[in-house]
Design a protein around this motif. Structure first.
Motif, PDB file in Angstrom:
ATOM      1  N   SER A 125       0.845  -1.186   0.000  1.00  0.00           N
ATOM      2  CA  SER A 125       0.000   0.000   0.000  1.00  0.00           C
ATOM      3  C   SER A 125       0.885   1.242   0.000  1.00  0.00           C
ATOM      4  CB  SER A 125      -0.908  -0.016   1.231  1.00  0.00           C
ATOM      5  OG  SER A 125      -1.823   1.050   1.211  1.00  0.00           O
ATOM      6  N   GLY A 126       0.261   2.402  -0.136  1.00  0.00           N
ATOM      7  CA  GLY A 126       1.001   3.646  -0.116  1.00  0.00           C
ATOM      8  C   GLY A 126       1.735   3.898  -1.417  1.00  0.00           C
ATOM      9  N   ALA A 127       2.548   4.932  -1.409  1.00  0.00           N
ATOM     10  CA  ALA A 127       3.279   5.350  -2.606  1.00  0.00           C
ATOM     11  C   ALA A 127       4.745   4.964  -2.503  1.00  0.00           C
ATOM     12  CB  ALA A 127       3.156   6.852  -2.798  1.00  0.00           C
ATOM     13  N   SER A 128       5.397   4.867  -3.651  1.00  0.00           N
ATOM     14  CA  SER A 128       6.861   4.879  -3.725  1.00  0.00           C
ATOM     15  C   SER A 128       7.199   6.005  -4.697  1.00  0.00           C
ATOM     16  CB  SER A 128       7.430   3.544  -4.181  1.00  0.00           C
ATOM     17  OG  SER A 128       6.829   3.108  -5.382  1.00  0.00           O
ATOM     18  N   LEU A 129       8.030   6.922  -4.240  1.00  0.00           N
ATOM     19  CA  LEU A 129       8.303   8.152  -4.973  1.00  0.00           C
ATOM     20  C   LEU A 129       9.547   7.967  -5.832  1.00  0.00           C
ATOM     21  CD1 LEU A 129       7.698  10.413  -1.868  1.00  0.00           C
ATOM     22  CD2 LEU A 129       6.031   9.760  -3.623  1.00  0.00           C
ATOM     23  N   ILE A 151       4.051  -3.465  -4.901  1.00  0.00           N
ATOM     24  CA  ILE A 151       3.976  -3.166  -3.465  1.00  0.00           C
ATOM     25  C   ILE A 151       3.501  -1.747  -3.158  1.00  0.00           C
ATOM     26  CG2 ILE A 151       5.803  -4.830  -2.954  1.00  0.00           C
ATOM     27  CD1 ILE A 151       7.713  -2.412  -2.573  1.00  0.00           C
ATOM     28  N   SER A 152       3.201  -0.954  -4.196  1.00  0.00           N
ATOM     29  CA  SER A 152       2.899   0.456  -3.955  1.00  0.00           C
ATOM     30  C   SER A 152       2.308   1.079  -5.211  1.00  0.00           C
ATOM     31  CB  SER A 152       4.184   1.206  -3.581  1.00  0.00           C
ATOM     32  OG  SER A 152       5.092   1.183  -4.691  1.00  0.00           O
ATOM     33  N   VAL A 153       2.030   2.370  -5.105  1.00  0.00           N
ATOM     34  CA  VAL A 153       1.677   3.173  -6.279  1.00  0.00           C
ATOM     35  C   VAL A 153       2.901   4.024  -6.611  1.00  0.00           C
ATOM     36  CG1 VAL A 153       0.174   4.962  -7.216  1.00  0.00           C
ATOM     37  CG2 VAL A 153      -0.755   3.257  -5.630  1.00  0.00           C
ATOM     38  N   PRO A 154       3.638   3.723  -7.687  1.00  0.00           N
ATOM     39  CA  PRO A 154       4.814   4.533  -8.029  1.00  0.00           C
ATOM     40  C   PRO A 154       4.385   5.917  -8.531  1.00  0.00           C
ATOM     41  CG  PRO A 154       4.870   2.371  -9.105  1.00  0.00           C
ATOM     42  CD  PRO A 154       3.486   2.567  -8.588  1.00  0.00           C
ATOM     43  N   LEU A 155       4.977   6.941  -7.965  1.00  0.00           N
ATOM     44  CA  LEU A 155       4.677   8.315  -8.355  1.00  0.00           C
ATOM     45  C   LEU A 155       5.974   9.025  -8.716  1.00  0.00           C
ATOM     46  CD1 LEU A 155       2.173   9.313  -5.502  1.00  0.00           C
ATOM     47  CD2 LEU A 155       1.603   8.569  -7.813  1.00  0.00           C
ATOM     48  N   ARG A 156       6.028   9.605  -9.901  1.00  0.00           N
ATOM     49  CA  ARG A 156       7.214  10.358 -10.308  1.00  0.00           C
ATOM     50  C   ARG A 156       7.145  11.768  -9.729  1.00  0.00           C
ATOM     51  NH1 ARG A 156       8.248   8.661 -16.682  1.00  0.00           N
ATOM     52  NH2 ARG A 156       7.842   6.417 -16.389  1.00  0.00           N
ATOM     53  N   ILE A 157       8.267  12.219  -9.173  1.00  0.00           N
ATOM     54  CA  ILE A 157       8.322  13.552  -8.580  1.00  0.00           C
ATOM     55  C   ILE A 157       9.580  14.277  -9.045  1.00  0.00           C
ATOM     56  CG2 ILE A 157       7.041  12.848  -6.514  1.00  0.00           C
ATOM     57  CD1 ILE A 157       9.802  12.920  -5.058  1.00  0.00           C
ATOM     58  N   ASP A 158       9.574  15.582  -8.877  1.00  0.00           N
ATOM     59  CA  ASP A 158      10.745  16.403  -9.150  1.00  0.00           C
ATOM     60  C   ASP A 158      11.672  16.328  -7.936  1.00  0.00           C
ATOM     61  OD1 ASP A 158      12.448  18.830  -9.204  1.00  0.00           O
ATOM     62  OD2 ASP A 158      11.255  19.320 -10.982  1.00  0.00           O
ATOM     63  N   GLU A 159      12.971  16.220  -8.174  1.00  0.00           N
ATOM     64  CA  GLU A 159      13.906  16.039  -7.063  1.00  0.00           C
ATOM     65  C   GLU A 159      13.886  17.208  -6.080  1.00  0.00           C
ATOM     66  OE1 GLU A 159      18.286  14.107  -6.328  1.00  0.00           O
ATOM     67  OE2 GLU A 159      18.069  15.417  -8.068  1.00  0.00           O
ATOM     68  N   ARG A 160      13.510  18.398  -6.533  1.00  0.00           N
ATOM     69  CA  ARG A 160      13.495  19.543  -5.614  1.00  0.00           C
ATOM     70  C   ARG A 160      12.444  19.385  -4.524  1.00  0.00           C
ATOM     71  NH1 ARG A 160      10.419  24.383  -8.928  1.00  0.00           N
ATOM     72  NH2 ARG A 160       9.132  23.036 -10.224  1.00  0.00           N
ATOM     73  N   TYR A 161      11.471  18.484  -4.722  1.00  0.00           N
ATOM     74  CA  TYR A 161      10.444  18.251  -3.708  1.00  0.00           C
ATOM     75  C   TYR A 161      10.714  16.974  -2.894  1.00  0.00           C
ATOM     76  CZ  TYR A 161       7.874  21.805  -6.317  1.00  0.00           C
ATOM     77  OH  TYR A 161       7.501  22.968  -6.938  1.00  0.00           O
ATOM     78  N   THR A 162      11.933  16.468  -2.984  1.00  0.00           N
ATOM     79  CA  THR A 162      12.273  15.212  -2.298  1.00  0.00           C
ATOM     80  C   THR A 162      11.895  15.243  -0.826  1.00  0.00           C
ATOM     81  OG1 THR A 162      14.095  14.701  -3.799  1.00  0.00           O
ATOM     82  CG2 THR A 162      14.140  13.645  -1.655  1.00  0.00           C
ATOM     83  N   ARG A 163      12.288  16.314  -0.127  1.00  0.00           N
ATOM     84  CA  ARG A 163      12.097  16.319   1.319  1.00  0.00           C
ATOM     85  C   ARG A 163      10.627  16.385   1.713  1.00  0.00           C
ATOM     86  NH1 ARG A 163      13.760  13.595   4.464  1.00  0.00           N
ATOM     87  NH2 ARG A 163      11.642  13.387   5.221  1.00  0.00           N
ATOM     88  N   ILE A 164       9.873  17.266   1.060  1.00  0.00           N
ATOM     89  CA  ILE A 164       8.485  17.419   1.498  1.00  0.00           C
ATOM     90  C   ILE A 164       7.655  16.192   1.148  1.00  0.00           C
ATOM     91  CG2 ILE A 164       7.749  18.672  -0.581  1.00  0.00           C
ATOM     92  CD1 ILE A 164       6.472  19.039   3.063  1.00  0.00           C
ATOM     93  N   VAL A 165       7.888  15.588  -0.011  1.00  0.00           N
ATOM     94  CA  VAL A 165       7.118  14.383  -0.323  1.00  0.00           C
ATOM     95  C   VAL A 165       7.557  13.222   0.560  1.00  0.00           C
ATOM     96  CG1 VAL A 165       6.546  15.069  -2.678  1.00  0.00           C
ATOM     97  CG2 VAL A 165       8.625  13.772  -2.275  1.00  0.00           C
TER      98      VAL A 165
END
Length: 279
Positions: A125-129, A151-165
């Motif tokens: 469950s949950g996400a993997s970023l 095992i998760s929902v893969p979500l693509r993110i921008d590296e600048r948001y690494t900490r908050i996500v």
């Protein structure tokens, strides 16, 4: 697919267990190393076929994907061991947020990605970023996300948001469970209800709330509006929480970001002797 794991601590072992239990990987597809070999050996005894090895280089050689599950201060030592064996066609995946993609691309000839997992992945469950380096292809990204999709929902993110996500996805379960623990402890202290019973009720509530927010399509604000009748008990309690918790979560985020910047600086000094520009 053959996968290597360097580091079998809390998150490394969790990923291995989740991948095997979900059917994403068989133990025979996995090689694992750890600074303390006995930890990798214990995993191998739990999952016959999994290969526990004594060196990080051995865990990486010939593997399609290599997960780097080590702490920030250990990265320089691990990368130094891998530099001579890493191949351009391999995908190295860091799960350590303060280690930047550019740093790893500077140090290794391989393709680089970063994944921020969550303890919720243990129950599929949950996400993997997911964050990708410049050398990865569409095929690389699809292969990694297909694996993580077990095992998760893969979500693509921008590296600048690494900490908050990471705060929301990876740290979030600890934060929410702490709030739940405080709620249950207060219920026991104020009323004498059995703690086990209170915890059962509260965890069922949390699961149901998660369903409302996902399958139910409701927002947090909508749930509060539906539950809190104007002038009622819930509304009065929410007003108290708004007063008492004002600014708390902003402080939480500032705290995690300050620690992130500290770790980022230490990683930069370990590799370059200077601070790395980060997030």
């Amino acid at each position: 697919m053959n996968v290597g794991f360097i580091g079998t601590g809390s998150m490394g072992s969790l990923l291995i267990e989740a991948f095997v239990s979900s059917g994403a990987l068989t133990p025979g597809q996995i090689a694992a190393s750890n600074r303390t070999y006995a930890k990798a050996a214990r995993l191998a005894s739990c999952y016959p076929g999994l290969k526990a090895v004594t060196s990080n280089a051995e865990a990486a050689i010939g593997r399609d994907i290599v997960f780097l599950c080590v702490k920030p201060h250990e990265f320089k030592t691990v990368i130094d061991e891998l530099r001579s064996v890493a191949a351009p066609e391999q995908l190295f995946v860091s799960i350590t947020s303060p280690v930047m993609i550019k740093v790893l691309e500077d140090q290794l000839p391989s393709k680089i990605a970063k994944v921020i997992p969550s303890i919720t992945n243990r129950v599929r469950s949950g996400a993997s970023l997911c964050i990708y380096g410049t050398r990865t292809t569409d095929e690389d990204r699809a292969r990694l996300e297909n694996l993580l999709g077990f095992i998760s929902v893969p979500l693509r993110i921008d590296e600048r948001y690494t900490r908050i996500v990471s705060d929301l996805s990876s740290c979030g379960p600890a934060f929410i469970s702490y709030v739940l623990q405080c709620f249950v402890d207060a219920a026991v202290e104020e009323t004498g209800i059995d703690r086990g019973q209170a915890l059962s009720v509260a965890t069922a509530m949390l699961r149901g709330t998660g369903e409302l927010l996902t399958a139910g399509g409701m927002t947090p604000e909508q749930i509060q509006q539906r539950v809190a009748v104007p002038g009622g008990i819930t509304a009065e309690a929410l007003q108290l929480m708004e007063r008492e918790l004002d600014g708390v979560f902003g402080q939480v985020i500032r705290t995690t970001h300050a620690k992130f910047r500290e770790d980022l600086e230490k990683v930069g000094f370990s590799f370059y002797g200077e601070e790395v520009n980060g997030l």
